[in-house]
Design a protein around this motif. Sequence first.
Motif, short mmCIF file in Angstrom:
data_model
loop_
_atom_site.label_atom_id
_atom_site.label_comp_id
_atom_site.label_asym_id
_atom_site.label_seq_id
_atom_site.Cartn_x
_atom_site.Cartn_y
_atom_site.Cartn_z
N PRO A 43 -10.34 4.64 -2.07
CA PRO A 43 -9.31 4.54 -1.04
C PRO A 43 -8.67 5.90 -0.79
CG PRO A 43 -8.50 3.65 -3.10
CD PRO A 43 -9.96 3.93 -3.30
N TRP A 46 -7.42 -1.31 -4.78
CA TRP A 46 -7.48 -0.98 -3.36
C TRP A 46 -8.87 -0.47 -3.01
CZ3 TRP A 46 -3.73 -2.60 -0.29
CH2 TRP A 46 -2.47 -2.82 -0.84
N ARG A 47 -9.34 -0.81 -1.81
CA ARG A 47 -10.65 -0.39 -1.33
C ARG A 47 -10.55 0.08 0.10
NH1 ARG A 47 -11.10 -0.54 -5.91
NH2 ARG A 47 -12.60 -1.63 -7.24
N THR A 48 -11.53 0.86 0.52
CA THR A 48 -11.60 1.33 1.90
C THR A 48 -12.23 0.25 2.76
OG1 THR A 48 -11.77 3.62 1.21
CG2 THR A 48 -12.52 3.10 3.44
N TRP A 66 0.83 -1.21 0.00
CA TRP A 66 0.00 0.00 0.00
C TRP A 66 0.87 1.26 0.00
CZ3 TRP A 66 -4.31 2.51 -0.79
CH2 TRP A 66 -4.47 3.77 -0.21
N GLN A 123 2.66 1.59 -3.52
CA GLN A 123 1.78 1.90 -4.64
C GLN A 123 1.14 3.27 -4.51
OE1 GLN A 123 -0.93 -1.25 -5.79
NE2 GLN A 123 0.60 -2.84 -5.41
N SER A 124 0.71 3.63 -3.31
CA SER A 124 0.15 4.98 -3.13
C SER A 124 1.22 6.03 -3.36
CB SER A 124 -0.49 5.12 -1.75
OG SER A 124 0.46 4.88 -0.72
N LEU A 141 -5.54 4.41 -7.30
CA LEU A 141 -5.47 3.32 -6.34
C LEU A 141 -6.70 2.41 -6.44
CD1 LEU A 141 -4.08 5.23 -3.23
CD2 LEU A 141 -2.89 3.50 -4.59
N SER A 142 -7.85 3.01 -6.69
CA SER A 142 -9.06 2.23 -6.88
C SER A 142 -8.92 1.33 -8.11
CB SER A 142 -10.28 3.15 -7.02
OG SER A 142 -11.45 2.41 -7.24
#
Length: 490
Positions: free
Chosen positions: A447, A437-439, A403, A406-407, A432-433
């Motif tokens: 995210p 990635w998800r919240t 994470w 990548q972010s 990111l989505s």
Amino acid sequence: MSSRFDPPDVNKLTAHLLAEATPEQKAALLEGLMSGRVTGIFEKLKERRDPTLGPVPDQVRGFRLRLDLRGAKPPVWRQLELPGDLTLPRVHDVIQAAMGWTNSHLHRFRLDRDPRSPYFLTQFDLEEGDEGMLEDDVRLDQILTAVGCELFYDYDFGDGWHHALRLEEILDEPPRTARCVGGSLACPPEDCGGLPGYDELADWVRSGYDDAKLPDVFDDAADAHEWLPIGWQPDHFDLDEVNAALAVAVAEPVAVTGELAELSAQLDLRGIRMLREVLGRPLSHGPIDLPDSEVNRITQPFGVLLEAIGTATKLTAAGYLPPAVVEQIAKGTGVTEWWIGKANREDLTPPVAAMRDTARALGLVYVRDGHLRASRIGIQGRRDPQKLWRHIVSRLPLGTKDWERQSGWMALAVAASGTPVEEWRNEVSDLLSALGWRTSGDPYALPPANSATLDVLLQLAGENRLHWREVKGLDFAVATTARAVIRAAD
């Protein structure tokens, strides 16, 4: 869509035939299976035919084509002029930009209106184990060989958007780049439910948002307005807007390597060109060196912190910087100009605490024996801002977890492309989505864009000189810093 019956489909067909057959027919079917005659029929059903291509022409010609969204009434269409040597992945990019899609779903090219007709594989199909002809090296002029020839393009297998690309005229000279010369109506919103959902939305908007025509999928008009893309009007078409989008879509992305290249390829495999579009923006190809004056300006906050702690500063019993040092850093970086309070306690002055955390993550300072100490590069960087800047470039992105990395890479790519600071977070969240990635707790929420790398970029952009979240616009020096990171192999 497939041009073959998969084994489960054949099994269903067999079961259906047996269920409807008379005893005599079942006996005949069994005899056919035993002899191999029926088995041969089923094998033919499972065979997949590859598309048939023409030879590569000796001379590249231009094509004038009409692109239609099939089934849309009134017609949604674009007239395009393209070089005939465009490969299908680039034609995909052109269609996405010309129509106004967002590259958020899978796609497929095929040669006939029949969904079972021969089709070209995408990289994603190969990853899924499919076999056949890959679209990557197939040229448009190998498919559209004469006026009237058509190529069919499917997008979003859920909503089911089907397009037809028809060759209207062959031009002697190919255009230098893809361009739109005509069209009508706006592209439907993504994920609106296909043509039925689009028709309902368009009727509602055209009615002036009449509640009586509000689509049933929405709780109320407020819910619909919140979901609908800002400013979307079904009858809107702007030729200049389409050509601006095409210019971005066909731009070659800047060359990157390592993790960022892998992330871009990962999205490309799924037909998502969001990162490719960011890397293709003009400023992504900009310079990667900074003059001393700009380096001094953007690294000034770290220089102030390093000057304040010297070689080492004794921390309080609670592990904080002493008040005098906090006050010196806050004043030198401009925090005192907007911070409410005395700005002399680290635990009550988050901007100073954040700067210390960032400097530590960058390897400029470290804690030992109750002191905050400057590292060797921190001491050198205090005297030589260019060395400090090059060190910061070498350390980004920060973090070791997927994470964080990548972010961080997404933040660097967005900043390098010249996106205004106030838009960084939204673009990073979208990327990111797209990466999956998800919240936690809300699979539909984007995210967060937060990362230690983003913190570094914001501090270089002057976040400490202004109120938090009030840094705006494009800072060319920060964009150059981000470019120096993503193009470190140049």
